[in-house]
Enzyme design. Structure first.
Site, PDB file in Angstrom:
ATOM      1  N   ASP A 188       0.831  -1.429  -0.248  1.00  0.00           N
ATOM      2  CA  ASP A 188       0.034   0.128   0.093  1.00  0.00           C
ATOM      3  C   ASP A 188       0.860   1.232  -0.006  1.00  0.00           C
ATOM      4  O   ASP A 188       2.117   1.099   0.141  1.00  0.00           O
ATOM      5  CB  ASP A 188      -0.741   0.049   1.189  1.00  0.00           C
ATOM      6  CG  ASP A 188      -2.265   0.808   1.091  1.00  0.00           C
ATOM      7  OD1 ASP A 188      -2.339   1.376   0.138  1.00  0.00           O
ATOM      8  OD2 ASP A 188      -2.714   0.909   2.232  1.00  0.00           O
ATOM      9  N   ASP A 253      -9.986   3.602  -1.791  1.00  0.00           N
ATOM     10  CA  ASP A 253     -10.961   2.932  -1.171  1.00  0.00           C
ATOM     11  C   ASP A 253     -12.516   3.322  -1.527  1.00  0.00           C
ATOM     12  O   ASP A 253     -12.794   4.315  -1.486  1.00  0.00           O
ATOM     13  CB  ASP A 253     -10.556   3.041   0.423  1.00  0.00           C
ATOM     14  CG  ASP A 253      -9.320   2.540   0.868  1.00  0.00           C
ATOM     15  OD1 ASP A 253      -8.577   1.754  -0.074  1.00  0.00           O
ATOM     16  OD2 ASP A 253      -9.060   2.836   1.893  1.00  0.00           O
TER      17      ASP A 253
END
Length: 466
Positions: A188, A253
């Protein structure tokens, strides 16, 4: 290989040809996208499952459902831990990432999952630990602080890529993962692309992807490398993703967040995710092209009730149809212990998952009804293929009124009739048409496909030449 779309736009004034678009084997040897479960959805939306505690017991309870519900037989094999599984502020004596032993015993978890035909995934971010700058990288005499400096806001320093010791640190970390039995790494906060999210990321962390890929190869254990989030799509950066990772995030997200959030996502956010996939894939439609990386449209929230998923039942089917047709990772973020009947119908439909298998080689791209262009539209058509046999997958969708992030800026309400011709799709010939979700035979056509769709509804079909 990345081919800029602008190169042939001028020639597409009167018609838009449909070029071949396929996906081949990824850098770490995969020929399909990942399927499974990830913990982040429940972690970020705690009210969806107040009983969930992020530890080994709860994770095993979730992932055991992949077996008991029959999902593993459809390829849902990954049980992926998100942020919080590891010690956050320091590594072991050599600065390697280690598990929080109060929460997880990684070899035991891997053994449990592997015994059921499942696989283990972990979450990492770039950098060495600030607390470990005086530690020596395994099998070297190089201290972390001599090749890692600054502060990226994640309790980590920034690697000086190319310096002796940096690749060795990554090698040591992934070797430890291999020793545990890890099968999937989510990397990430990669830039360019990732929003700062309150931290201080370097402008370019792309070489972290290269170092992790090299370490996976050296480990001798096959692992997927999924990189995140909403990564840059320009040719130079995309070539790094495509040469080293197996999937990359096309959007931020899509989940809601917060301790009081009792639903996973919202339709407005899904509209954004679909448009971000569209923006990505149209960059690869100007001429025949073969990709070697899968899109990751983020976690799927289609398995619990409509109220808990945060979208209607029609929208749940439309979400799944898009993720399937895109060849996207199919990583569930739901509470698997509370799947409802609609969720089970969506997740266990064999015909739908055959679409995912098809899209793993033939991802869909947009074809505007009436023009064949690839712009954002409320009433949209998509096509994957045709493959070498002439078979194609087509999706028609009515996304409903623009909720602010869709890109199409129209507000048509209620049921709309959507017609797409073979010219719009860039195909010709006669096809037998089979609806996917209900298995309905829609007959044959040599001209067009049409559907009356309410807001949030879609039609997913397989078309076979006759």
């Amino acid at each position: 290989m990345y081919i800029p779309r602008a190169a042939t736009l001028a020639a597409a004034v009167t018609s838009v040809p449909l070029h071949s678009l396929t996906i081949t084997q990824t850098p770490n040897g995969f020929t399909n996208s990942a399927r499974g479960w990830n913990s982040f959805g429940i972690q970020a939306n705690a009210a969806t499952d107040p009983s969930f505690v992020f530890n080994q017991t709860s994770v095993e309870q979730q992932c055991d459902v992949l077996v008991s519900a029959g999902l593993v037989s459809l390829g849902y094999s990954y049980c992926s831990l998100d942020s919080g599984w590891s010690v956050g502020g320091n590594g072991d004596e050599n600065g390697r990432i280690i598990a929080d032993s109060s929460l997880f015993n990684m070899p035991d978890l891997a053994n449990h999952l592997h015994s059921e035909g499942l696989q283990l995934g972990v979450y990492v971010v770039p950098g060495g630990f600030l607390a470990d700058v005086n530690k020596t990288i395994l099998d070297t005499n190089i201290t972390i602080g001599s090749v890692c400096s600054g502060d990226n806001g994640l309790a980590r320093c920034n690697w000086q890529y190319g310096q002796d010791g940096v690749q060795q640190w990554h090698d040591s970390v992934v070797a430890l993962f291999a020793e545990w039995g890890v099968d999937f790494i989510k990397l990430d906060f990669i830039t360019p692309g990732s929003p700062d999210n309150g931290v201080s990321l370097p402008q370019n962390e792309s070489l972290a992807v290269v170092n992790y890929h090299n370490a996976i190869v050296k480990s001798g254990r096959q692992m997927r490398l999924d990189i995140s989030w909403k990564l840059a799509r320009d040719p130079s950066d995309f070539s790094i993703w495509e040469d080293n990772a197996d999937s990359f995030r096309t959007d931020q997200d899509i989940n809601n967040s917060g301790a009081d959030s009792d639903s996973f996502t919202a339709w407005a956010t899904v509209q954004r995710a679909i448009d971000n996939y569209r923006q990505y894939i149209v960059l690869h439609t100007s001429q025949d092209e073969t990709l070697s990386i899968y899109p990751d449209m983020d976690n799927l929230y289609v398995g619990n009730s409509a109220a808990e998923d945060g979208v209607t039942d029609d929208e749940r089917f439309t979400i799944m149809s898009h993720w399937l047709g895109a060849g996207s990772n199919l990583i569930l973020g739901n509470d698997l212990t509370q799947l409802d009947d609609t969720g089970k119908a969506i997740l266990t439909n064999a015909a739908a998952h055959s679409v995912a298998d098809f899209a793993a080689k033939n991802p869909m791209r947009p074809r505007n009804p009436g023009t064949g262009e690839g712009d954002a539209q409320q009433l949209q058509a998509w096509i994957g293929g045709p493959d070498d046999t002439g078979k194609a997958v087509v999706l028609l969708a009515n996304y409903g009124p623009d909720e602010g992030q869709s890109g199409f800026n129209t507000t048509l309400t209620g049921v709309q009739n959507l017609i797409v011709t073979w010219q719009d799709l860039g195909i010709s010939g006669s096809f037998d048409i089979q609806e996917v979700w209900n298995g309905q035979d829609l007959g044959s056509s040599s001209q067009q496909l049409n559907a009356s769709l309410d807001e949030g509804q879609s039609l997913l079909v397989v078309m076979t030449p006759n």
